[in-house]
Design a protein around this motif. Structure first.
Motif, mmCIF file in Angstrom:
data_model
loop_
_atom_site.group_PDB
_atom_site.id
_atom_site.type_symbol
_atom_site.label_atom_id
_atom_site.label_comp_id
_atom_site.label_asym_id
_atom_site.label_seq_id
_atom_site.Cartn_x
_atom_site.Cartn_y
_atom_site.Cartn_z
ATOM 1 N N PHE A 341 -52.817 -2.790 79.934
ATOM 2 C CA PHE A 341 -51.503 -2.610 79.325
ATOM 3 C C PHE A 341 -51.634 -2.321 77.828
ATOM 4 O O PHE A 341 -50.992 -1.427 77.287
ATOM 5 C CB PHE A 341 -50.650 -3.863 79.559
ATOM 6 C CG PHE A 341 -49.399 -3.893 78.731
ATOM 7 C CD1 PHE A 341 -48.468 -2.871 78.825
ATOM 8 C CD2 PHE A 341 -49.177 -4.922 77.840
ATOM 9 C CE1 PHE A 341 -47.312 -2.880 78.046
ATOM 10 C CE2 PHE A 341 -48.030 -4.951 77.058
ATOM 11 C CZ PHE A 341 -47.100 -3.925 77.166
ATOM 12 N N GLY A 342 -52.494 -3.059 77.154
ATOM 13 C CA GLY A 342 -52.612 -2.910 75.698
ATOM 14 C C GLY A 342 -53.237 -1.582 75.282
ATOM 15 O O GLY A 342 -52.923 -1.054 74.225
ATOM 16 N N ALA A 349 -46.309 -3.636 84.270
ATOM 17 C CA ALA A 349 -46.133 -3.973 85.690
ATOM 18 C C ALA A 349 -47.456 -4.347 86.383
ATOM 19 O O ALA A 349 -47.482 -5.330 87.137
ATOM 20 C CB ALA A 349 -45.440 -2.822 86.425
ATOM 21 N N PRO A 350 -48.565 -3.610 86.152
ATOM 22 C CA PRO A 350 -49.812 -4.020 86.813
ATOM 23 C C PRO A 350 -50.266 -5.432 86.415
ATOM 24 O O PRO A 350 -50.803 -6.168 87.237
ATOM 25 C CB PRO A 350 -50.825 -2.970 86.343
ATOM 26 C CG PRO A 350 -50.005 -1.769 85.972
ATOM 27 C CD PRO A 350 -48.728 -2.340 85.423
ATOM 28 N N VAL A 354 -50.728 -8.739 88.944
ATOM 29 C CA VAL A 354 -51.886 -9.639 89.028
ATOM 30 C C VAL A 354 -51.423 -11.099 88.930
ATOM 31 O O VAL A 354 -51.798 -11.951 89.736
ATOM 32 C CB VAL A 354 -52.925 -9.318 87.922
ATOM 33 C CG1 VAL A 354 -53.963 -10.429 87.808
ATOM 34 C CG2 VAL A 354 -53.613 -7.989 88.218
ATOM 35 N N ILE A 355 -50.582 -11.365 87.942
ATOM 36 C CA ILE A 355 -50.123 -12.744 87.726
ATOM 37 C C ILE A 355 -49.410 -13.285 88.958
ATOM 38 O O ILE A 355 -49.586 -14.443 89.354
ATOM 39 C CB ILE A 355 -49.180 -12.784 86.496
ATOM 40 C CG1 ILE A 355 -49.954 -12.436 85.226
ATOM 41 C CG2 ILE A 355 -48.515 -14.141 86.357
ATOM 42 C CD1 ILE A 355 -49.053 -12.107 84.055
ATOM 43 N N SER A 356 -48.619 -12.415 89.598
ATOM 44 C CA SER A 356 -47.808 -12.861 90.742
ATOM 45 C C SER A 356 -48.680 -13.250 91.941
ATOM 46 O O SER A 356 -48.224 -13.927 92.850
ATOM 47 C CB SER A 356 -46.817 -11.770 91.138
ATOM 48 O OG SER A 356 -47.528 -10.691 91.745
#
Ligand code: NAG
Ligand code: NAG
Ligand code: NAG
Length: 368
Positions: A341-342, A349-350, A354-356
């Motif tokens: 993301f960074g 969203a990706p 992962v977190i979910s």
């Protein structure tokens, strides 16, 4: 508040030839180390006022054209100077690396810097760094002399910890951030790259937009490096309190705070103040059942050695009760997704995906 591996229990183990599984990503990883000396900067912790010199490791993604090589998890140490916390362990030997450095387009991968916890060698994060690199990031980890308990340079010279006091921590964090800028300068030159990536002839890596993650004081250094050096555009702090002017000044780029159970901006005032001063995308995560060193390789190493953490209470206190293989997977996958993301995508969203997947990870706060 600060943790150190000086607290690490002495655990005698005689398991041998434990092999570290190949990293999860699509790339093989070339590994090398180099000393980098900044001649124009006096080391503020050196009693002799010598030039600042750091040790670096590179984990560079590649498609290996030759057989992978198994290398030791830790380099061989000189017997008389080995700290007890290393000597007592029989570390896994088989870390698969590519003996050939990357070439061509593989030199264009984004650069990511890693900084370890106070007193802790960067080598105790090798498996996480290698996992991140295997996803397509050139990871460079840094050991900061006089802070690391024990640092051995390639010529065999050794720098031991200056036992940094709480009052010196802001200077330490600032010094680490300046180490990062110096290493990025080196990586942007042909000679600097040649030290870590020999025989490639590369003119320089892509250092104009990099990201940084760090554990503990290394995470505070990630924020400080973003404040001081505009090349560092995204940062992740794994379980570290914040120090120095960045607490009030904040940073603009994406920032991830990832704490162990109950380390949140409710319990750590430095996180609350830093959070309120962040001016860009921000996310705070909490890892249930984890303790401070769940964000290093230690719990994963215990798993590979076949030693249940529950059998070593002092170690359990350091890494927590979270399934040890799970902790490793959560940390490297979350860091990798954050870096994506960074540095690569416009969407978070990706990372959220992962977190979910992990009920152990909860979103404590988010903002933009
Ligand atoms: C190092 O620098 C400090 C501050 O400039 C000075 O007081 C000290 O005497 C120096 N030490 C040595 C060994 O040169
Ligand atoms: C730091 O602490 C260790 C352990 O107590 C000690 O052996 C060492 O001499 C200290 N180093 C300095 C520079 O004070
Ligand atoms: C976190 O806080 C809760 C509520 O105070 C407590 O029950 C739990 O034991 C704490 N967890 C840790 C790891 O300290």
């Amino acid at each position: 508040m600060l943790f150190s591996l000086r607290l690490l229990p002495i655990v005698a183990m005689s398991v041998s030839a434990v092999v570290i599984p190949s990293p999860p990503g699509q790339y093989d990883v070339f590994y090398n180390t180099a000393k980098m000396i900044e001649k124009t900067r006096v080391d503020p912790f050196d009693p002799k006022n010598g030039s600042r010199a750091v040790m670096t490791s590179i984990f560079a993604p590649t498609h290996c054209k030759v057989d992978l090589e198994k290398i030791n998890y830790l380099p061989p140490q000189q017997p008389n100077t080995t700290p007890t916390y290393i000597a007592q362990w029989d570390f896994p030997t088989g870390r698969s690396t590519c003996p050939e450095p990357p070439k061509g387009r593989h030199l264009q991968f984004p650069v990511v810097v890693f900084s370890p916890a106070l007193g802790t060698t960067r080598l105790f994060y090798n498996a996480i760094a290698q996992a991140v690199a295997s996803a397509g990031y050139i990871v460079v980890s840094i050991d900061h002399p006089y802070d690391a308990e024990f640092l051995e340079f390639p010529d065999g010279s050794i720098v031991t910890a200056a036992n940094i006091t709480d009052a010196q921590v802001p200077l330490d964090v600032n010094t680490r951030a300046r180490d990062v800028s110096f290493v990025l300068d080196q990586l942007s030159t042909k000679a600097g790259v040649a030290a870590l990536l020999p025989r490639t002839g590369a003119a320089g890596l892509k250092t104009r937009r990099v990201a940084m993650y760090g554990h503990s004081v290394g995470g505070a250094a990630a924020a400080e490096a973003m404040r001081l050096d505009c090349r560092v555009v995204a940062g992740a702090n794994l379980d570290g309190s914040m120090f120095g002017p960045v607490v009030q000044q904040g940073v603009r780029g994406p920032f991830l705070l990832f704490g162990h159970e109950n380390k949140t901006q409710t319990t750590d005032p430095s996180w609350a103040e830093f959070w309120s001063n962040l001016r860009g995308w921000k996310l705070e995560l909490e890892l249930a059942q984890a303790q401070h060193y769940a964000f290093s390789d230690l719990s994963y190493l215990m798993k590979l050695l076949g030693v249940p953490v529950q059998n070593v209470p002092a170690m359990q206190k350091m890494v927590g009760n979270l399934d040890v293989a799970k902790a490793f997977e959560i940390v490297h996958r979350t860091v990798t997704a954050f870096l994506g993301f960074g540095l690569r995508q416009a969407s978070s969203a990706p990372l959220e995906e992962v977190i979910s997947q992990y009920p152990e990870v909860s979103v404590f706060a988010e903002g933009k």
